[in-house]
Design an enzyme around this catalytic site. Structure first.
Site, short mmCIF file in Angstrom:
data_model
loop_
_atom_site.label_atom_id
_atom_site.label_comp_id
_atom_site.label_asym_id
_atom_site.label_seq_id
_atom_site.Cartn_x
_atom_site.Cartn_y
_atom_site.Cartn_z
N ALA A 205 87.85 104.60 125.13
CA ALA A 205 86.98 104.48 123.96
C ALA A 205 85.53 104.35 124.40
CB ALA A 205 87.38 103.27 123.12
N TYR A 206 84.66 105.13 123.79
CA TYR A 206 83.23 105.06 124.08
C TYR A 206 82.58 104.07 123.13
CZ TYR A 206 83.66 108.56 127.56
OH TYR A 206 84.02 109.22 128.71
N ILE A 207 81.93 103.08 123.69
CA ILE A 207 81.28 102.02 122.92
C ILE A 207 79.80 102.37 122.71
CG2 ILE A 207 80.82 99.54 122.81
CD1 ILE A 207 83.85 100.48 122.81
N ILE B 187 83.04 104.78 119.22
CA ILE B 187 82.25 105.82 118.56
C ILE B 187 83.09 107.08 118.63
CG2 ILE B 187 80.16 107.22 118.70
CD1 ILE B 187 78.84 104.73 120.03
#
Length: 160
Positions: A29-31, A82
């Site tokens: 997961a891209y934060i 995101i």
């Protein structure tokens, strides 16, 4: 500061499977995502987790900072992603003295298979396995960051 030097290729055949390890299931997961940097959390087999910060322009070499984090922290961060949470299984294949990582994507990117090889120097010239397809090093469309924020694979003419 750690440097990540890698080349990336599409995978053209299943020839790698006979030499692969058992694989690791990954959720990624891209934060934070920006043009030249990202912060992501990765959960591996639901038993280990890492936080990774990458800074660079998407070429062969980027700065990379990676830290172990508690699994529960990773699980709490995943819903804050995101875009999409990337789903893939990563297999390791040794070929010609280099370890190749073959990522078989699931979820929204089912059918995409990409191989990466990490290098110690940009001048390294690994023997390319016969199962590789086109090189996509530096093509931002095949970065996990792009795949996570991609609205639809059909919009971007990705080759699977």
């Amino acid at each position: 500061m750690a440097k990540e030097i890698e080349r990336k290729f599409l995978v053209a055949s299943d020839g790698w499977r006979d030499e692969a390890d058992g694989g690791t299931n990954l959720l990624q997961a891209y934060i934070v995502t920006m043009d030249d940097r990202s912060a992501r959390v990765r959960l591996m087999n639901d038993t280990r987790a890492k936080l990774t910060i990458k800074i660079g322009n998407g070429s062969m070499t980027r700065d990379e900072f990676e830290y172990d984090i508690p699994v529960e922290d990773a699980k709490e961060l995943m819903p804050k992603a995101i875009g999409l949470v990337i789903e893939k299984t990563r297999y390791k294949v040794t070929h010609g003295g280099f370890v190749w990582e073959v990522d078989v994507y699931g979820g929204a990117h089912e059918g995409l298979v990409i191989a990466e090889v990490e290098l110690s120097d940009e001048g390294d010239a690994p023997d390319l396995p016969a199962w590789l397809g086109a090189e996509v090093t530096g093509d931002p469309r095949y970065s996990n960051q792009f795949l996570a924020t991609l609205a639809s694979k059909s919009e971007h003419e990705l080759s699977y």
